[in-house]
Structures are given as C-alpha cells and as structure tokens.
Design a protein around this motif. Structure first.
Motif, short mmCIF file in Angstrom:
data_model
loop_
_atom_site.label_atom_id
_atom_site.label_comp_id
_atom_site.label_asym_id
_atom_site.label_seq_id
_atom_site.Cartn_x
_atom_site.Cartn_y
_atom_site.Cartn_z
N LEU A 135 0.83 -1.20 0.00
CA LEU A 135 0.00 0.00 0.00
C LEU A 135 0.87 1.26 0.00
O LEU A 135 0.42 2.33 -0.38
CB LEU A 135 -0.94 0.00 1.22
N VAL A 136 2.10 1.11 0.44
CA VAL A 136 3.06 2.21 0.35
C VAL A 136 3.72 2.20 -1.03
O VAL A 136 3.80 3.23 -1.71
CB VAL A 136 4.13 2.08 1.46
N TRP A 137 4.15 1.04 -1.47
CA TRP A 137 4.85 0.96 -2.75
C TRP A 137 3.98 1.35 -3.94
O TRP A 137 4.47 1.87 -4.93
CB TRP A 137 5.40 -0.46 -2.95
N GLY A 220 1.96 6.40 1.68
CA GLY A 220 1.07 5.43 1.07
C GLY A 220 0.19 6.08 0.01
O GLY A 220 0.16 7.31 -0.13
N THR A 221 -0.53 5.25 -0.75
CA THR A 221 -1.47 5.80 -1.72
C THR A 221 -2.58 6.53 -0.98
O THR A 221 -2.76 6.33 0.23
CB THR A 221 -2.10 4.68 -2.57
N PHE A 222 -3.36 7.31 -1.69
CA PHE A 222 -4.39 8.11 -1.00
C PHE A 222 -5.38 7.21 -0.28
O PHE A 222 -5.88 7.54 0.79
CB PHE A 222 -5.09 9.04 -2.00
N PHE A 227 -6.34 2.41 4.98
CA PHE A 227 -6.22 1.06 5.55
C PHE A 227 -5.07 1.03 6.57
O PHE A 227 -5.22 0.47 7.65
CB PHE A 227 -5.98 0.04 4.45
N LEU A 228 -3.94 1.60 6.17
CA LEU A 228 -2.78 1.55 7.05
C LEU A 228 -3.09 2.15 8.42
O LEU A 228 -2.64 1.65 9.45
CB LEU A 228 -1.60 2.30 6.41
N SER A 229 -3.87 3.23 8.41
CA SER A 229 -4.14 3.92 9.67
C SER A 229 -4.97 3.08 10.63
O SER A 229 -4.99 3.34 11.83
CB SER A 229 -4.88 5.24 9.40
N ALA A 230 -5.65 2.06 10.11
CA ALA A 230 -6.64 1.37 10.93
C ALA A 230 -6.16 0.06 11.55
O ALA A 230 -6.63 -0.31 12.62
CB ALA A 230 -7.89 1.09 10.09
N GLY A 320 -6.41 12.22 2.38
CA GLY A 320 -6.28 11.55 1.08
C GLY A 320 -7.04 12.27 -0.01
O GLY A 320 -6.60 12.34 -1.16
N ALA A 321 -8.21 12.84 0.36
CA ALA A 321 -9.00 13.59 -0.63
C ALA A 321 -8.24 14.84 -1.08
O ALA A 321 -8.23 15.18 -2.27
CB ALA A 321 -10.36 13.97 -0.03
N VAL A 322 -7.60 15.50 -0.11
CA VAL A 322 -6.80 16.68 -0.47
C VAL A 322 -5.66 16.27 -1.39
O VAL A 322 -5.39 16.91 -2.41
CB VAL A 322 -6.27 17.38 0.81
#
Lengths: 605, 155
Positions: A135-137, A220-222, A227-230, A320-322
């Motif tokens: 999710l980062v790559w 990570g991607t937007f 997901f990563l945060s959770a 992510g929206a920004v």
C-alpha cells in the motif's frame, strides 16, 4: 470444531485472489461484496458464546485459527467494517492489486485477532507486514519505494523478535502455545516475554520503535493510507490487551507515546504526517489503558480502538482527498480550500472533533474511559493528567490547525493546486460520510459500542455524559481554541516548509553508510577480485564451453531429439517473468503464502 | 442554503460569531462555578474511604446489584468471567467499582473523579495554559535541530 464457522480472513483472501478474474462490468459490485461478506461473517458471530474454531494439530501442538470471544469480536467488528468503508473510498481505483493488497492486509489483522495460539498469531502478523507494504509501494514515487523498504525492515525485525520470543517461550518446560496473558503467567519480565512484547510494541509504534509510522503512512497511496491507519497499530493494541494487560511499564510507555505524538504533530507541516503522529498519540491512550489493566481500562482501550479506527480513517480519508484532488498535502502550500472542497472540510472537521473527544462525538465516550480508569487510582493521577494534556495537543492539531491552515487561513496554493482542487468523487465522499455519521452516532448512542466491550457490566455502569466530565472537556477544548486563535494572530504558528527528524534518522543514516561501504570499498575489492577471476577463470572457461556447446548441440542433441534445445528456449521465455524487482518477488511470495493459508484453513481445519 | 453558503455567511459575520463564542465560554465557566458552589457532584476523599478490592471480584457484583436497571444492557456474565480468567491479571481499582456505582447513582450530577474537577476554572486554565506550553515546547524542540529542510535526506 464447528464446520459451519467461516473465518472472515478466508473470505477476504479468496476475494483478493479472485478479483483479477472478475469481468470489468461486475468489478465494482464485487469490490463492495467481498468486504461486506467478511463484515457479515463477523456480525454473525455476535451473540454467540465464546468458542474455539478451526483447530488443527501441528507437530505436538493444537493450532487455533478461530478463538471467538468478546475481546476478539469488538476488534473484528470494527476492522471488517472499516474494510468496507476503505474499499468504498477507493472504489474508483482500477488497479486490482491495490484492492487485493488491502484485503490481504485486513485478513492478516483479522487472522491475528482470532488467533488462539502464538504460531497462528505470528503467521498472520507477518501476512499483515508483507501485504501492507504494498500500500506504500503502490504510490510509485521514489520516496514511497524507499519508505516501503524501511517499513518492511522495521516490521521484519519486529516479527523476528516476536518469533524469537515464541521460540524461547515454547522451549521452557510447562509452556503452552496458547496466546494468553503473560503477566498472569509470570513471564512478562522474562527474556521470552520481553521479546514477544517488543515484537508487539513495534507494531503499536511505541517509542523508541515509532518512527516507521510517520515515515510510511504519509507515503502510502491516497486510499492505502486509510487502511494503514486502521489495522497494524490496533491489532497490536488487541495483542497487548490479550497478552500484557496490567503490565505497569505500558502505562509509562502509553503516556510517553501520547505526548510524543503531540510534540511532533504540533511542528509538522504535512497533513497526513500530522495525522500519523496522532495515531501514535492516540494509540498511547490504548497502550496506557492496557497497562492500567482494570476492567474499565481494558474496556476503554477497546472502545478507543473502535472509535479511533473510524475517526482516524475519516481523517486520513480527508487528507487523502486533499492529496487526490490537489496533489499537495503540505499546509505551507495550501489554504483557503473551503470554497473548493466544502464537504471535505466538514467531514474532516467531524473527524477532528471526534479525535479531540468533543461531547457528542465518538472520542468523548471512549477516551474518557481510559482517563477515568487512571483517576480511579490515586497512584495513577499523574497518568490521567498527562493524558488530558495530550488531548489538548490533539484538539490543537486535528480540530484547529489542520482545518484552519488547509481550508481557511491565507491562500498559499499554487495555481495548479487551486485549479485542481474540488470535492472528491462520490464514492470518496460517501465513505467519509459513513465514517462521519458513525463518529457522531457512537458519540450519542454510545450504548451500542459499550455493549460490544469485553466487560459488559462495567461498561453498562459507566456513563460518560455527566456534569463534571462535560464541563471538564468543554473547558479544556474551548480554551485550547482560545489559545490557538490568539496565537494565530501572532503568526508564530504558521506552518513552514520542512521536515522533522525522528529517530528513523539512525537507520536512515546507517543505511546510507552501509550503501557507501558496499558501493565504495567493498565494491572496489569485489571488482578487483572479479577482474582477476574473469581473466584467469571466465575467459578460458567460456572458450571451453563454446566448444562443448557446439559438440552437444550438433553432435549429441541433434542426433537424439533436440530436447536440450527446447529446454533452453523455454528457459529463455521464463526468464522474462523475472523482473528482478524485490517487490515483484515479494508479491508472488505473498500470493503463494495466501493460497497456502487459505488451503490450510479450508481443507485442514 | 448550501454548505458553502453557510460557511460564507459565518465568515461575513465573523465578529458576531466571535462575540457569541466568548459569551458561550463565559456561560460555560459560570455554569461550572455554579455546579461546584452549589455542591453538585462534590468530590469526597473517596480513596481513603473505600477498601481496596480486586475489581475482578468486586465490580460485577457491585454493578449487578446496584444497576439492575441496566441489566438488560449488560453482556452475559459468562463472557466477562471467561475473559477475566483468560486474559487478565486485572488489577484492583482502589475505589473504581464503587466509584462507578456512584456515577450511576448520581446520574448526570455524578461525583467528580478528581478533586481538581471541583476547583473553579481549573480546567479553563489547564486548557489555555496547556495549549501554550505544548506549542512553546514543541516549537523549541523543533528549533533545537529537529526541524530541517525538506531535502535534508537528499531524496
């Protein structure tokens, strides 16, 4: 064993593997169906008695894939629910691999939560690490590639510590493989207990192992960062509640975390990195709750993890929206976006008020349980006051600084950012709307959340909305706002372009030193030896092989059946499948591992 | 009116909004002072009065006995009991269980958990000064060499 029991991870892994085969016309429906099915599977477990499912015998141990009890379920409900919201948020992303990586990541978290023993816990722990790094790559920037490798480095080290602890523990006479409370077993302070604890607190981002989080998550991607945060940190909180509840050192670590995250967030310029530091801060409350170890504190840690997954997901969706709409997340390059992104502002503000524990928002009914648990014990008053101090910084950053400097304040946007800005696609707004609704819903109808908590009687007896608590919260928050707006007028708190050095400096610098060592002296030695070897060994050898090759191809193989030539041609084609990229090899390995796990759970269990 | 319209209206009347906020803040402080002066939710030295009892033994009974009204909301006891024996060496909460009961008994006007909750404007000062202290400490920490240029790592 109950054969009717379905592991929710299995649903997600199957969905991840089938996704590339689904026709484009059905893709979006399938994307919504899979996480909803996993969520449904988890909801179907509510109300059932505690039970063990999916047990298999391995060597002389019994592995348990499905320990279902209230502690596991409260985490499973919100994580599977967040998988639905997160997938909806990224519904328009066309790259299947991103969704597959997200689902396998969630399946790793759910697998770890339902794991009844240490080996299954470790197995899913590693699934989490190796799937989440994608999710980062997938952001596909040079910085995200490097950040992904650093993330993997830290998590592999943490996983190895966990494994080492498990091995040391199992080597002791009388040790059981069951994942239970190590404090109660009296081994929390032994080498085995410490190694396991380190493995867990690496994932919880407890200092000094915290720098991977603000390094990786903003890269990570937007949608991947949502997901990563959770999942990773909250799975670690679950593991602490399960394995180390009541361990005093966790109170100290939790309080340090809560303040450490605030310390960095206040001076952070990047919106998503600021949110990442506040994950550390908020997880600090949960770690402290696990350390306090009373029923109210454990309930508080679980409730706060539940609320946190929602509001932090919402904040990362806002950030992510920004990013998605403007390509920019630095506050020094934003401002005045409320005209272009009013709904994103409102929904992100709801996330900011929730994390700040404003009355009527979810953080209020969860965070207060932990501080109340600290104030129950006079020897822990200090912890309660420091946690409340951290909550000031939380509101300052999430409820005031980000909304003000991104959506209001002076307009520092470039022309490109200003042109691109606008509210995001419907699915992103819908996902944010659902999360925002739940943040408010849980803040008002908190009984719904409390009924899910492990200690139901204590939860039912706790009422967050009482006069002292409301008065305390409103005074703290409102006068924090006063201080903020007074400081805004002095222009002393304007965000400035720049980054802040965290303790990832050490391994970043060590990496640079190692690269220099490898590329300069070691490479020079290697080149010299290689040259000698080439002149004396390779060149004569190549001449010899050419002669043998001609003899073999036209002499032997040509006479027999040409088999060797065909094998060689096949090998040439297969060689094209190997890109040489570590990420590609990892993807194949993770996919094979996922198939093996799915087969193991389905056929053996 | 659209969301943007509402925001624009508030911005146009910013002075009025600020005055309203100050009035609300004043009322908040006055209400809290009134709560303390009239004795609602007055803190007692509960820690000294209550015996230390293991929460694992005490809390469910206290809760169950005193809060039957909420019994229907409580989870089945066996869940908690099995978790207690399974996950935790749950510590005693010196006056936790009974204090939780006091919160229930007094409802909205629950007793304060801590004496500080009954000191007028304590949390007002805590919020205001805490914010200033956090910002000053963080900024100083940044100036100590922690805050660097974006290309610091040369990436």
């Amino acid at each position: 064993m109950n054969n009717l029991w379905i592991h929710p991870s299995l649903v997600l892994i199957a969905g991840a593997l089938l996704l590339p085969l689904i026709p484009k016309a059905l893709k979006k429906a399938f994307l919504l169906f899979v996480p909803l099915a996993a969520f449904g599977v988890v909801l179907s477990m509510l109300g059932q008695d505690s039970a063990l499912h999916g047990q298999i015998n391995f060597l002389h141990w019994t592995l348990t894939f499905g320990r279902v009890d209230k502690l596991a379920l409260v985490f499973a409900v919100i994580m599977s629910g967040m998988a639905c919201v997160g997938t909806l948020y990224g519904l328009h992303v066309e790259e299947d691999a991103q969704h597959s990586a997200s689902w396998i990541y969630v399946s790793g978290s759910l697998g770890a939560i339902f794991a009844g023993d240490l080996l299954v816990l470790f197995l899913f722990w590693e699934v989490m690490a190796f799937s989440s790094v994608f999710l980062v790559w997938f952001r596909r920037t040079p910085e995200s590639t490097r950040a992904g490798f650093r993330y993997l480095l830290v998590h592999v080290a943490g996983g190895l510590s966990l494994l080492a602890g498990i091995i040391v523990w199992l080597a002791q006479p009388g040790a059981t493989i069951e994942f239970s409370n190590f404090v109660k077993l009296g081994v929390a302070g032994t080498p085995a207990g410490v190694l396991i604890l380190v493995g867990i607190i690496v994932n919880a981002a407890v200092p000094p192992f915290q720098a991977w989080l603000p390094d990786a998550y903003p890269n990570g991607t937007f949608n991947g960062s949502v997901f990563l945060s959770a999942f990773t940190t909250k799975t670690a909180v679950y593991a602490l509640c399960r394995g180390f509840a009541g361990m005093d050192v966790l109170i100290w670590l939790g309080v340090i975390m809560s303040l450490y995250g605030v310390l960095y967030a206040v001076i952070e310029n990047d919106v998503r990195r600021l949110f990442a530091y506040h994950i550390i801060s908020q997880v600090g409350y949960m770690v402290a709750g696990a350390g306090i170890g009373t029923e109210l504190a454990i309930n508080g840690a679980c409730a706060h993890a539940f609320a946190h997954i929602l509001y932090k997901g919402l904040l990362f969706m806002g950030g992510g929206a920004v990013l998605h709409m403007t390509g920019e997340t630095r506050m020094s390059h934003l401002g005045g976006l409320y005209k272009k992104m009013p709904w994103t502002f409102l929904l992100t503000l709801i996330g900011g008020l929730s994390i700040s524990a404003f009355p009527l928002f979810s953080g209020f009914v969860s965070k207060s349980m932990i501080t109340a648990a600290a104030f129950q014990n006079p020897s822990l008053y200090w912890a309660g006051f420091f946690l409340l101090l951290a909550s000031i910084g939380t509101f300052y950053c999430n409820g005031l600084k980000v909304p003000y400097f991104v959506w209001f304040g002076s307009d520092k946007c470039s022309d490109e950012v200003r042109d691109r800005a606008g509210d995001p696609p419907w699915n992103m707004l819908a996902a944010m709307g659902i999360a925002a609704f739940l943040c408010i819903f849980l803040g008002i109808a908190y009984g719904v959340l409390y009924r899910l908590l492990p200690f139901g009687e204590v939860a039912a007896a706790y009422h967050p909305y009482n006069a002292p608590h409301i008065s305390e919260s409103l005074q703290i928050l409102c006068f924090t706002a006063c201080a903020f707006f007074l400081m805004v007028r002095t222009h002393k708190i304007e965000p400035h372009a720049g980054i802040n050095i965290d303790n990832d400096w050490f391994y970043r610098r060590a990496g640079v030193a190692f690269q220099w060592l490898a590329s300069k002296p070691i490479q020079a030695i290697d080149t010299a030896i290689g040259e000698v070897y080439r002149v004396l060994g390779i060149i004569p050898l190549m001449w010899t092989t050419k002669v043998v090759d001609v003899f073999d191809r036209y002499g032997i193989d040509g006479v027999v059946d040409g088999l060797a030539e065909r094998v060689r041609a096949t090998g040439q084609r297969l060689r094209l499948a190997q890109s040489g990229a570590v990420q590609a090899n990892l993807a194949i390995t993770v996919a094979v591992a996922a198939v093996v796990i799915a087969a193991l759970v389905y056929f053996v269990a | 009116m659209s969301l943007l319209g509402i925001i624009e209206t508030l911005r146009r009347n910013l002075k009025g909004v600020i005055v309203a906020c100050w009035v609300l803040l004043g009322l908040l402080v006055l209400a809290d002072v009134a709560r303390i002066v009239t004795g609602f939710g007055h803190h007692e030295a509960a820690a000294a009065e209550h015996t230390v009892a293991p929460a694992a033994e005490h809390a469910p009974h206290a809760a169950a006995a005193e809060h039957t009204a909420h019994a229907e909301h409580a989870a089945p006891a066996e869940h908690s009991d099995s978790l207690k024996s399974e996950i935790s060496d749950l510590k005693s909460a010196p006056h936790g269980a009974e204090h939780a009961a006091e919160h229930e008994a007094h409802g909205f006007w629950a007793k304060a958990y801590h004496i500080a909750e009954n000191v007028p404007v304590f949390w007002t000062l805590f919020g205001f000064l805490g914010c200033v202290v956090i910002v000053v400490v963080s900024k100083s920490y940044g100036h100590f060499g922690v805050s660097v240029k974006e290309d610091y790592y040369g990436e």
